[in-house]
Every structure is written in C-alpha cells, then in structure tokens.
Design a protein around this motif. Structure first.
Motif, PDB file in Angstrom:
ATOM      1  N   GLN A   1       0.862  -1.226  -0.321  1.00 49.64           N
ATOM      2  CA  GLN A   1       0.017   0.095   0.028  1.00 49.64           C
ATOM      3  C   GLN A   1       0.668   1.079   0.044  1.00 49.64           C
ATOM      4  O   GLN A   1       2.263   1.596   1.029  1.00 49.64           O
ATOM      5  CB  GLN A   1      -1.218  -0.685   1.386  1.00 49.64           C
ATOM      6  CG  GLN A   1      -0.503  -0.128   2.858  1.00 49.64           C
ATOM      7  CD  GLN A   1      -0.014  -1.326   3.332  1.00 49.64           C
ATOM      8  OE1 GLN A   1       0.125  -2.384   1.945  1.00 49.64           O
ATOM      9  NE2 GLN A   1      -0.106  -1.974   4.122  1.00 49.64           N
ATOM     10  N   GLY A   2       0.342   2.178  -0.650  1.00 51.57           N
ATOM     11  CA  GLY A   2       0.513   3.375  -0.615  1.00 51.57           C
ATOM     12  C   GLY A   2       2.269   3.511  -1.960  1.00 51.57           C
ATOM     13  O   GLY A   2       2.543   5.014  -1.975  1.00 51.57           O
TER      14      GLY A   2
ATOM     15  N   LYS B   1       2.145   3.865  -6.294  1.00 58.59           N
ATOM     16  CA  LYS B   1       1.461   3.887  -7.341  1.00 58.59           C
ATOM     17  C   LYS B   1       1.455   2.540  -8.254  1.00 58.59           C
ATOM     18  O   LYS B   1       3.003   2.612  -8.954  1.00 58.59           O
ATOM     19  CB  LYS B   1       1.535   4.877  -7.887  1.00 58.59           C
ATOM     20  CG  LYS B   1       0.681   5.380  -8.905  1.00 58.59           C
ATOM     21  CD  LYS B   1      -0.826   6.691  -8.548  1.00 58.59           C
ATOM     22  CE  LYS B   1      -1.101   6.819  -8.659  1.00 58.59           C
ATOM     23  NZ  LYS B   1      -2.063   8.068  -8.920  1.00 58.59           N
TER      24      LYS B   1
ATOM     25  N   TYR C   1      -8.315   1.767  -6.931  1.00 56.63           N
ATOM     26  CA  TYR C   1      -8.272   2.021  -4.877  1.00 56.63           C
ATOM     27  C   TYR C   1      -8.342   0.816  -4.074  1.00 56.63           C
ATOM     28  O   TYR C   1      -7.919  -0.412  -4.410  1.00 56.63           O
ATOM     29  CB  TYR C   1     -10.155   3.091  -4.564  1.00 56.63           C
ATOM     30  CG  TYR C   1     -10.664   4.282  -4.980  1.00 56.63           C
ATOM     31  CD1 TYR C   1     -10.106   4.938  -4.420  1.00 56.63           C
ATOM     32  CD2 TYR C   1     -11.308   4.062  -6.733  1.00 56.63           C
ATOM     33  CE1 TYR C   1     -10.797   6.840  -5.863  1.00 56.63           C
ATOM     34  CE2 TYR C   1     -11.350   5.377  -7.025  1.00 56.63           C
ATOM     35  CZ  TYR C   1     -11.191   6.267  -6.718  1.00 56.63           C
ATOM     36  OH  TYR C   1     -11.746   7.368  -7.114  1.00 56.63           O
ATOM     37  N   ASP C   2      -7.401   1.323  -3.018  1.00 57.22           N
ATOM     38  CA  ASP C   2      -6.547   0.674  -1.696  1.00 57.22           C
ATOM     39  C   ASP C   2      -8.561   0.700  -0.766  1.00 57.22           C
ATOM     40  O   ASP C   2      -8.640   1.961  -0.905  1.00 57.22           O
ATOM     41  CB  ASP C   2      -5.941   0.329  -1.020  1.00 57.22           C
ATOM     42  CG  ASP C   2      -5.458  -0.182  -0.273  1.00 57.22           C
ATOM     43  OD1 ASP C   2      -6.211  -0.593  -0.150  1.00 57.22           O
ATOM     44  OD2 ASP C   2      -5.037   0.009   0.410  1.00 57.22           O
TER      45      ASP C   2
ATOM     46  N   THR D   1      -7.865   2.161   2.266  1.00 59.10           N
ATOM     47  CA  THR D   1      -7.639   3.049   2.633  1.00 59.10           C
ATOM     48  C   THR D   1      -8.741   4.355   2.060  1.00 59.10           C
ATOM     49  O   THR D   1      -8.413   5.220   2.156  1.00 59.10           O
ATOM     50  CB  THR D   1      -6.165   3.375   2.484  1.00 59.10           C
ATOM     51  OG1 THR D   1      -6.310   3.445   0.927  1.00 59.10           O
ATOM     52  CG2 THR D   1      -5.305   2.329   3.583  1.00 59.10           C
ATOM     53  N   GLY D   2      -9.110   4.104   0.902  1.00 57.70           N
ATOM     54  CA  GLY D   2      -9.830   4.779   0.026  1.00 57.70           C
ATOM     55  C   GLY D   2      -8.638   5.389  -1.006  1.00 57.70           C
ATOM     56  O   GLY D   2      -9.401   6.059  -1.928  1.00 57.70           O
ATOM     57  N   GLU D   3      -6.846   5.338  -1.416  1.00 60.98           N
ATOM     58  CA  GLU D   3      -5.998   5.238  -2.089  1.00 60.98           C
ATOM     59  C   GLU D   3      -6.600   5.158  -3.299  1.00 60.98           C
ATOM     60  O   GLU D   3      -6.574   4.033  -3.232  1.00 60.98           O
ATOM     61  CB  GLU D   3      -4.990   5.256  -0.896  1.00 60.98           C
ATOM     62  CG  GLU D   3      -4.148   5.900  -2.031  1.00 60.98           C
ATOM     63  CD  GLU D   3      -2.855   5.363  -0.931  1.00 60.98           C
ATOM     64  OE1 GLU D   3      -1.103   5.535  -1.803  1.00 60.98           O
ATOM     65  OE2 GLU D   3      -2.193   4.279  -0.413  1.00 60.98           O
ATOM     66  N   VAL D   4      -6.048   6.562  -3.775  1.00 52.36           N
ATOM     67  CA  VAL D   4      -5.838   5.922  -5.538  1.00 52.36           C
ATOM     68  C   VAL D   4      -4.219   4.688  -5.436  1.00 52.36           C
ATOM     69  O   VAL D   4      -3.004   5.870  -5.393  1.00 52.36           O
ATOM     70  CB  VAL D   4      -6.059   7.073  -6.604  1.00 52.36           C
ATOM     71  CG1 VAL D   4      -6.397   6.396  -7.455  1.00 52.36           C
ATOM     72  CG2 VAL D   4      -7.588   7.645  -6.319  1.00 52.36           C
ATOM     73  N   ILE D   5      -4.506   3.659  -6.042  1.00 48.67           N
ATOM     74  CA  ILE D   5      -3.265   2.906  -6.032  1.00 48.67           C
ATOM     75  C   ILE D   5      -3.026   2.937  -7.516  1.00 48.67           C
ATOM     76  O   ILE D   5      -1.447   2.710  -8.043  1.00 48.67           O
ATOM     77  CB  ILE D   5      -3.267   2.223  -5.434  1.00 48.67           C
ATOM     78  CG1 ILE D   5      -3.881   1.031  -5.761  1.00 48.67           C
ATOM     79  CG2 ILE D   5      -3.568   1.675  -3.765  1.00 48.67           C
ATOM     80  CD1 ILE D   5      -4.655   0.292  -5.562  1.00 48.67           C
TER      81      ILE D   5
ATOM     82  N   GLU E   1     -11.454   5.383   7.057  1.00 42.77           N
ATOM     83  CA  GLU E   1     -11.206   5.653   6.715  1.00 42.77           C
ATOM     84  C   GLU E   1     -12.025   3.896   5.362  1.00 42.77           C
ATOM     85  O   GLU E   1     -11.909   3.105   6.261  1.00 42.77           O
ATOM     86  CB  GLU E   1      -9.212   5.639   6.743  1.00 42.77           C
ATOM     87  CG  GLU E   1      -8.816   3.671   7.365  1.00 42.77           C
ATOM     88  CD  GLU E   1      -9.057   3.806   8.738  1.00 42.77           C
ATOM     89  OE1 GLU E   1      -8.199   3.043   8.866  1.00 42.77           O
ATOM     90  OE2 GLU E   1      -9.221   4.189   8.932  1.00 42.77           O
TER      91      GLU E   1
END
Length: 500
Positions: A2-3, A5, A28-29, A32-36, A361
C-alpha cells in the motif's frame, strides 16, 4: 505494498503499452480509499490491434504440439508458486480481501493451471472401428481461434485463471479484459506468462470499461467469450455476443440459500455460515446470503451467528487478524447500505446493523443480520453483494426448498444437517447448480464445472473442468473407408550411385 502507485498497461503483440493519452479510471485501495493506479480505458481500435496480433499468433500456436504447450504451462505454474506471496498481496491491495482469502484465491487459480497441464489427455478425441463394414469413425479436438474473457473485480487473479490456462493449452490465442477496478493482478499474470516462454500475441490484455466489453462481443475476429460478473451485464454479454455469432458462457449473479435443519451441529455450522456470509465482505457469487432456518432452530442459530459476527475484527486485509474487510468502492458501500434501509422498510428486523462505518477510512460496512425476512421482500430475492445476511424462518424442509426454488438465481445452495435422507430429499428437488452439505461455499474443484443454473448462468458449457475444455475447442468427426485391398509393398526406385 500500500502507498505504492502501480502501473496498469495493455499487452498487445507481446509489448506492454501505457495509457497513451487514453481516459483512465482510478483504482483504489478499498481499505484506505487511496488511489493506487489508473486503468486505461481502451478503445475499439486497441482491441482490434490485439485481435489482429492474436490472429497472427494463433496459427503457429495451434500447430505447436500439445505437449509443448503443456510444458509452458508447467513453467507458468512454477512461476505462480514462486510468486505466490506477491500475487496474494496484489489481490489484497486492489480488492481488499484478507490474506487468507487472497491466498486461497491464488491457490484455486493455480489448481486450474494444474488441470490444464493435463491437456494432452484432455484434448484426446474418441474412436470406434467398424461402425459399419470396413468403416472407422474418429473425432479430433481443435482450438477455436481467438477467444476472450471478461473478468470481475471480486476475484482478480482466480477468475482469469479459470479460463486462460485451459484456452491457451488447447491451442487458442486469448485476450483478457480484466475489471477496470482490479487490473493489477492481470498485469502480473501477463508478465509471468511471458517469462514462462509463451509466444508473443498468444496472450493479450486489453483494459477498459463498457466500450471494451461491447467491442469484444461484436468483433468478428473473436470466436468465443467467457464472462463472469453481475446478472444484468452477463445477460447483455450473452445476448450481444450470441447475436454476433460467438460462443458465449456468461456466469452471473446469485442469491444463495443456506438451509439450517434442527439437527445441525451448530458449534461447527455457525463459524462456517459466518465465513460464507461475511468472507470477502460478501462480495462473491458463492456467498451464503440467505439463512433459511427450519423449525425451532431459528432463535438459537440467529443468536449464535449474531454473537460470532459481532466479534469479527473489522480491518484492512493486510492487517493480521482482519476478518471483515472493505467492499470495493464507496458507491457500492452506499448501495449495500441502501439495501439495509430497504429491508428495514419492508419489515425485516435489523438484528445486527452495519450501516455506520466501523472505520473512518476506506469502504467498510459492518456485518449485518436482517431477521424475519419474507420471500416477497427484495432483500430476500435480489443480490446485495455485501456483508448482509437475510434470515428466513420456515416450518419444514419442503418450505425451505420452495423458498429457494422461487429465486430466479440458481448458483448454489447449502444444507446443514446430519440426516442423510433429508440431504437426498433436498438434493433431488432443489434448483441450484452447486450444492454444499455442511459446506457454506460450495466451490467445485478445478476438474469439475462451475455449475450455476437459471439466471446465474447464460450458455451451454460452464467454466472449468471438462466443460471448459469443450467450450474452447471444436470437434471434427472423420469417417474413413479404404477402397483398395492391402498388397505387397511396391518396389521403390532407388537413386543410382552414379555421380555420387
């Protein structure tokens, strides 16, 4: 992972291609909602290039002896084993499921590769001598040509592996359109196939959305399409592909019943039921989403399931001990919440309420139980695809079977009992293609078909097993008669030694 790209690329003619200015969709992950990553939304022109490259590769590949094709799959299987942990973690990253479920997914995919390694035997035809006087009859299996698969987000590694090893080992050239929500596992599978020595163009990846799906169904150079996904899209793919002369298998949605009889061994059944209902956040087509409690067992089983579900650890799949992981998108979380609202409005009792996000999250929904659900309610009939268990109370096994058979779906059904006569009665009457006896996720092994029926499947030949081999091959049947009588071998004119 995670984290970090990730890069999503198409694979066409053995070359990796970036987005090249295409529109993209965010990956997305879910924890977390993070764009990966960003998935390129390929066009019809991209697909056409892939089909042309696959068509050029098909002839030489089909002419490659099946034993040589199998050897490449053996190498591919070895690479999958060597990279097992990486593939498992990719599934967790892009889908959200926990490491145990993700590892199980990768393992089940590898099992299909193992099955396909037996293609020298699976491709064998049939023969019969003297079907009439002096006449023999024999059949041969041939690959179809260029074939394609459209796969879903919930099993981004396993479902592509349901079809690609079988199709490729049988001699076809194969194009994969993975879910635009979970494309990372597919890219890694493509890298490993090339590393295994697969010739360029035999395997392609064309990422994309609706345009890519419709282009696959309509392209004249594609002979067969395999699809796994929701019921409305499965029906669309089946109708569009069939209308364009393609062989289509479309695996669709589900609303699977788990029937609990009064003699069920609840100490062992309840953990199995909880795993079926809430594993992978309920996002699997074999999830048990309706509990049908027979007779006086209802109160006890609902209480025990509620206790077990309430105790589940909610968290990211990459956190040790997480049991309830996120759903795939925020929009899907809202859909699941909407079904819980609907069930309450329809008169169901909300025994366990997961509408409030259990974590700030990510895209989490808490475990939910809707009790006193009636057959006419939408939460009893429609696929929710989330961690929501609907409980229907009935007086008899026949009433449980009647409820199950009223569903338009027919993917799976499980029964919890120690009564063999009840099992036989249920087996002979229930309308579902995959049956579990004290097993909540009735997933067949790779050498059996994934056997949904009714609105859970459109087509004639199912995925995996011998059905999968038949789907990706065609028979030629030859009838032979020799008109001359056998005689002495004629003399062959040998070259003179003059000038040698």
């Amino acid at each position: 992972m995670q984290g970090t790209k990730q890069e999503v690329r198409n694979l066409i003619a053995g070359r990796w291609e970036g987005a090249n200015g295409h529109a993209t969709e965010a990956v997305y992950d879910p924890a977390t909602g993070e764009v990966i990553a960003e998935t390129p939304l390929s066009t019809r022109e991209d697909l056409d290039r892939a089909v042309k490259a696959a068509g050029a590769a098909f002839g030489p590949w089909a002419a490659t002896p099946v034993t040589e094709r199998a050897r490449i799959l053996f190498r591919f299987k070895m690479l999958l084993e060597e990279n097992f942990g990486e593939l498992r973690d990719l599934v967790t990253l892009e889908n959200g499921k926990d490491a145990k479920d993700a590892g199980g997914e990768v393992r089940r995919g590898i099992e299909v590769v193992e099955f396909a390694c037996g293609m020298p035997s699976l491709m064998m035809g049939e023969s019969q001598r003297d079907v009439a006087r002096g006449i023999d009859n024999v059949s041969y299996r041939y690959p179809l040509g260029v074939v394609a698969a459209i796969t879903p987000f919930n099993f981004p590694c396993m479902v592509p592996l349901w079809t690609l090893p079988v199709a490729i080992a049988a001699g076809n050239a194969y194009i994969l359109k993975p879910s635009e929500r979970t494309p990372l596992s597919a890219v890694r599978l493509g890298e490993l196939l090339l590393e295994a020595g697969l010739p360029e163009g035999v395997f392609s990846i064309v990422n994309g959305g609706r345009e890519a799906v419709d282009a696959i169904c309509e392209h004249p150079g594609i002979k067969a399409v395999s699809f796994v996904g929701s019921q409305p899209v499965a029906k669309h793919v089946y109708e569009l592909g069939s209308a364009h002369g393609k062989r289509v298998q479309a695996l669709a949605g589900a609303k699977n019943s788990m029937i609990v009889m009064p003699d069920a061994v609840l100490e062992q059944a309840v953990p199995n039921i909880v795993s079926s209902a809430y594993g992978n956040a309920g996002e699997r087509c074999l999830a048990g989403s309706v509990l049908v409690a027979v007779g006086g067992v209802a109160d006890e089983v609902v209480e025990k399931i509620g206790e077990a579900a309430s105790a589940m650890k909610v968290g990211p799949g990459y956190e040790e001990g997480s049991e309830l992981t996120p759903v795939i998108r925020d929009s899907h979380r809202e859909k699941v919440r909407g079904y819980i609202d609907l069930g309450e409005e329809e008169g169901a009792t909300v025994v366990l309420d997961g509408r409030q996000p259990p974590r700030e999250e990510g895209f989490f929904v808490g475990p939910t139980i809707l009790d006193n659900v009636k057959g006419e309610m939408r939460v009893a009939r429609e696929e929710i695809f989330g961690p929501v268990l609907s409980v229907v109370r009935v007086a008899s096994l026949d009433e449980a079977i009647e409820f199950t058979n009223a569903s338009p779906f027919g993917n799976a059904c499980s029964i919890y009992t120690e009564n063999g006569a009840a099992v036989r009665h249920w087996r002979e009457r229930v309308e579902a293609g995959m049956l579990g006896v004290n097993v909540g996720v009735a997933a067949p092994m790779a050498f059996f078909p994934f056997n949904g029926i009714k609105d859970s499947f459109y087509g004639d030949l199912h995925a995996t097993g011998k059905d999968g081999v038949r789907f990706f091959t065609e028979n030629k049947v030859e009838v032979t008669r020799w008109l001359s009588e056998p005689g002495p071998t004629p003399d062959v004119q040998r070259p003179t030694e003059t000038g040698a």
